[in-house]
Design a protein around this motif. Structure first.
Motif, PDB file in Angstrom:
ATOM      1  N   ASP A 137      41.665  41.153  47.865  1.00  0.00           N
ATOM      2  CA  ASP A 137      42.303  41.733  46.671  1.00  0.00           C
ATOM      3  C   ASP A 137      43.809  41.914  46.908  1.00  0.00           C
ATOM      4  O   ASP A 137      44.345  41.533  47.964  1.00  0.00           O
ATOM      5  CB  ASP A 137      41.609  43.038  46.239  1.00  0.00           C
ATOM      6  CG  ASP A 137      41.916  44.210  47.178  1.00  0.00           C
ATOM      7  OD1 ASP A 137      42.716  44.044  48.128  1.00  0.00           O
ATOM      8  OD2 ASP A 137      41.352  45.296  46.959  1.00  0.00           O
ATOM      9  N   CYS A 143      36.897  42.069  49.935  1.00  0.00           N
ATOM     10  CA  CYS A 143      35.916  42.774  49.088  1.00  0.00           C
ATOM     11  C   CYS A 143      34.786  41.802  48.765  1.00  0.00           C
ATOM     12  O   CYS A 143      35.033  40.620  48.524  1.00  0.00           O
ATOM     13  CB  CYS A 143      36.535  43.203  47.762  1.00  0.00           C
ATOM     14  SG  CYS A 143      38.062  44.092  47.897  1.00  0.00           S
ATOM     15  N   PHE A 145      31.549  41.155  46.181  1.00  0.00           N
ATOM     16  CA  PHE A 145      30.910  41.544  44.920  1.00  0.00           C
ATOM     17  C   PHE A 145      29.673  40.673  44.698  1.00  0.00           C
ATOM     18  O   PHE A 145      29.701  39.481  44.981  1.00  0.00           O
ATOM     19  CB  PHE A 145      31.856  41.348  43.734  1.00  0.00           C
ATOM     20  CG  PHE A 145      33.127  42.157  43.848  1.00  0.00           C
ATOM     21  CD1 PHE A 145      33.117  43.528  43.636  1.00  0.00           C
ATOM     22  CD2 PHE A 145      34.323  41.547  44.184  1.00  0.00           C
ATOM     23  CE1 PHE A 145      34.283  44.273  43.750  1.00  0.00           C
ATOM     24  CE2 PHE A 145      35.498  42.280  44.301  1.00  0.00           C
ATOM     25  CZ  PHE A 145      35.473  43.649  44.082  1.00  0.00           C
ATOM     26  N   ASP A 157      28.614  43.062  36.949  1.00  0.00           N
ATOM     27  CA  ASP A 157      28.854  42.244  38.118  1.00  0.00           C
ATOM     28  C   ASP A 157      30.310  41.776  38.156  1.00  0.00           C
ATOM     29  O   ASP A 157      30.704  40.892  37.405  1.00  0.00           O
ATOM     30  CB  ASP A 157      27.887  41.054  38.070  1.00  0.00           C
ATOM     31  CG  ASP A 157      27.921  40.285  39.364  1.00  0.00           C
ATOM     32  OD1 ASP A 157      28.708  40.676  40.247  1.00  0.00           O
ATOM     33  OD2 ASP A 157      27.185  39.306  39.485  1.00  0.00           O
ATOM     34  N   VAL A 158      31.093  42.383  39.041  1.00  0.00           N
ATOM     35  CA  VAL A 158      32.525  42.091  39.117  1.00  0.00           C
ATOM     36  C   VAL A 158      32.776  40.620  39.463  1.00  0.00           C
ATOM     37  O   VAL A 158      33.769  40.033  39.025  1.00  0.00           O
ATOM     38  CB  VAL A 158      33.200  43.019  40.164  1.00  0.00           C
ATOM     39  CG1 VAL A 158      34.663  42.669  40.339  1.00  0.00           C
ATOM     40  CG2 VAL A 158      33.063  44.473  39.743  1.00  0.00           C
ATOM     41  N   SER A 159      31.842  40.014  40.224  1.00  0.00           N
ATOM     42  CA  SER A 159      32.088  38.628  40.643  1.00  0.00           C
ATOM     43  C   SER A 159      32.300  37.715  39.425  1.00  0.00           C
ATOM     44  O   SER A 159      33.043  36.738  39.503  1.00  0.00           O
ATOM     45  CB  SER A 159      30.950  38.111  41.517  1.00  0.00           C
ATOM     46  OG  SER A 159      29.744  38.117  40.809  1.00  0.00           O
ATOM     47  N   LEU A 161      33.917  38.273  36.820  1.00  0.00           N
ATOM     48  CA  LEU A 161      35.299  38.329  36.320  1.00  0.00           C
ATOM     49  C   LEU A 161      36.158  37.218  36.932  1.00  0.00           C
ATOM     50  O   LEU A 161      37.212  36.876  36.412  1.00  0.00           O
ATOM     51  CB  LEU A 161      35.949  39.667  36.693  1.00  0.00           C
ATOM     52  CG  LEU A 161      35.517  40.901  35.923  1.00  0.00           C
ATOM     53  CD1 LEU A 161      36.183  42.125  36.525  1.00  0.00           C
ATOM     54  CD2 LEU A 161      35.904  40.764  34.454  1.00  0.00           C
ATOM     55  N   SER A 165      39.744  33.555  36.092  1.00  0.00           N
ATOM     56  CA  SER A 165      40.771  34.532  36.508  1.00  0.00           C
ATOM     57  C   SER A 165      42.091  33.847  36.865  1.00  0.00           C
ATOM     58  O   SER A 165      43.097  34.519  37.081  1.00  0.00           O
ATOM     59  CB  SER A 165      40.280  35.324  37.725  1.00  0.00           C
ATOM     60  OG  SER A 165      40.041  34.441  38.810  1.00  0.00           O
ATOM     61  N   VAL A 343      41.967  45.638  34.294  1.00  0.00           N
ATOM     62  CA  VAL A 343      41.275  44.964  35.402  1.00  0.00           C
ATOM     63  C   VAL A 343      42.308  44.495  36.436  1.00  0.00           C
ATOM     64  O   VAL A 343      42.138  44.689  37.644  1.00  0.00           O
ATOM     65  CB  VAL A 343      40.432  43.774  34.881  1.00  0.00           C
ATOM     66  CG1 VAL A 343      39.881  42.965  36.039  1.00  0.00           C
ATOM     67  CG2 VAL A 343      39.301  44.265  33.993  1.00  0.00           C
ATOM     68  N   MET A 347      42.530  45.620  40.467  1.00  0.00           N
ATOM     69  CA  MET A 347      42.301  44.682  41.571  1.00  0.00           C
ATOM     70  C   MET A 347      43.578  44.282  42.287  1.00  0.00           C
ATOM     71  O   MET A 347      43.544  43.814  43.425  1.00  0.00           O
ATOM     72  CB  MET A 347      41.580  43.439  41.042  1.00  0.00           C
ATOM     73  CG  MET A 347      40.216  43.822  40.486  1.00  0.00           C
ATOM     74  SD  MET A 347      39.128  42.459  40.206  1.00  0.00           S
ATOM     75  CE  MET A 347      38.829  41.811  41.826  1.00  0.00           C
TER      76      MET A 347
END
Ligand SMILES: Cc1cc2nc3c(=O)[nH]c(=O)nc-3n(C[C@H](O)[C@H](O)[C@H](O)COP(=O)(O)OP(=O)(O)OC[C@H]3O[C@@H](n4cnc5c(N)ncnc54)[C@H](O)[C@@H]3O)c2cc1C
Length: 363
Positions: A137, A143, A145, A157-159, A161, A165, A343, A347
């Protein structure tokens, strides 16, 4: 028989990962901006970027492929084509049919761009196939996820996102994806018709065909692809009617739809529009169209300016990405823009990855 669970690995302890974390930490401390970079196949289309490249292509290799579980974990720098070929040798594939533009294109680049091919509407979007992501990050911390198997993905589920991206939420190191078996049989039916006729026929085809894996309109032909068991495919193809394409001809047409069916060169601008599939045929000046995803993705080359494209899409709730002559997207709703900012702040608080590769908005 189920495979034993994967042992937890401490990626932060790997020298290459520690080096990448240090690069992010010092950039954050010095106020510099970094651009995660895979195969850099998109540079020509978007550049120039504001950041220093953070090279991830060397962080490559399939970490764990468990055919019996239909899951794979690979490093982000793994060439996408290599992954696709390895999976095919095991009788499996990525369900979202990603574009394969060049040998250098990486898995990390594909996830960061969030691009899915014709099967997206009937199998899975890239985002839906993501089981987990390990990333660095904006503080230089590794990190993790999500997970590496199908069962443990619950709640928000953050993954997911990370799909789309554009490398602005962190540098991905490892990506876990769900897979599907290669189909026993694939067949494409083609029906000559106009674009409005294709849009009128598509809902009925999509509603009744369980084996449907692609529904498009290209060069005056409605194309319906069916995949699965030979019996199921034959039944659905027969009900669809039209003529059956030879396998090589069908593969060429679907590859065009996967990579972008209209040439980036020529008069006017090239757009990729996403909208509800029941939106009617749209009018743009001097337009050349191709439809995918049963009408939910519409490629168009037109001399219309971005404002006219945004105004045309507004009543239907769609959005557009202009791919050439330069990359621009139609304006996002204010609520979505605010959410995106929150977001990013969470991050990447010091903006290490705020390199501006995300397509800028048009007027
Ligand atoms: C607007 C657009 C234009 C395109 N133009 C072309 C083209 O001209 N030629 C072509 O061959 N293909 C093109 N493509 C397709 C694209 O190159 C492929 O989808 C490919 O898989 C990208 O992989 P890459 O490794 O080359 O990514 P890169 O070009 O290296 O990076 C693409 C994006 O992904 C991010 N990224 C890359 N790796 C990571 C990572 N590990 N973690 C976090 N972020 C990462 C980058 O920051 C960047 O925003 C285009 C796609 C789009 C959406």
């Amino acid at each position: 028989m189920t495979a034993p669970p994967a042992p937890r690995r401490d990626l932060a302890a790997e020298p290459e990962v520690a080096r990448l974390c240090d690069a992010v930490k010092s950039a954050a401390a010095e106020g510099r901006v970094l651009l995660p970079r895979g195969g850099a196949t998109r540079d020509g289309a978007l550049g120039p970027f504001s950041g220093e490249p953070l090279a991830l292509a060397a962080y490559a290799g399939i970490v764990r492929h468990t055919p019996t579980e239909l899951v794979v974990t690979a490093r982000a720098g793994t060439p996408l084509l290599e992954l696709v070929e390895t999976l095919a040798a095991a009788g499996q594939r990525l369900p979202f049919e990603p574009p394969l533009p060049a040998r250098e294109a990486t898995l990390g680049g594909a996830v960061a761009l969030g691009t899915s091919g014709p099967a997206r509407a009937y199998r899975a979007a890239l985002r839906d196939a993501l089981l987990g992501v390990t990333l660095i990050d904006g503080t230089g911390t590794v990190c993790r996820f999500g997970g590496e198997v199908m069962k443990n993905v619950a709640g928000f589920d953050v993954s997911r996102l990370m799909a789309g991206s554009y490398g602005e939420l962190g540098a991905m190191l490892e990506i876990s994806l769900r897979l599907e078996p290669l189909p026993e049989w694939s067949q494409t039916q083609a029906l000559a018709c106009t674009l409005p006729e294709a849009l009128a026929r598509m809902p009925a085809l999509a509603a009744r065909a369980g084996a449907l894996s692609g529904l498009a309109w290209l060069d005056g032909w409605l194309l319906a692809r069916f995949e699965g068991s030979a019996v199921e495919v034959e039944l659905d193809a027969k009900a669809a009617g039209g003529e059956t394409l030879l396998p090589e001809d069908a593969a060429t047409r679907w590859a065009r739809l996967r990579e972008g069916p209209l040439s980036a060169k020529g008069d006017g601008a090239l757009w990729c529009l996403s909208m509800p599939n029941d939106a009617p045929a749209l009018e743009l000046p001097d337009a050349n169209w191709a439809l995918d995803w049963g009408g939910a993705r519409r490629w168009v080359r037109s001399t219309a300016d971005p404002g006219a494209v945004a105004a045309m899409l507004a009543p239907h709730g769609g959005h557009g990405l202009r791919l050439s002559p330069s990359v621009v997207r139609t304006p996002q709703p204010a609520a979505l823009r605010a959410l995106e900012q929150r977001v990013r702040q969470a991050m990447d608080p010091s903006g290490v990855f705020a390199h501006g590769a995300t397509p800028g908005e048009g007027p």
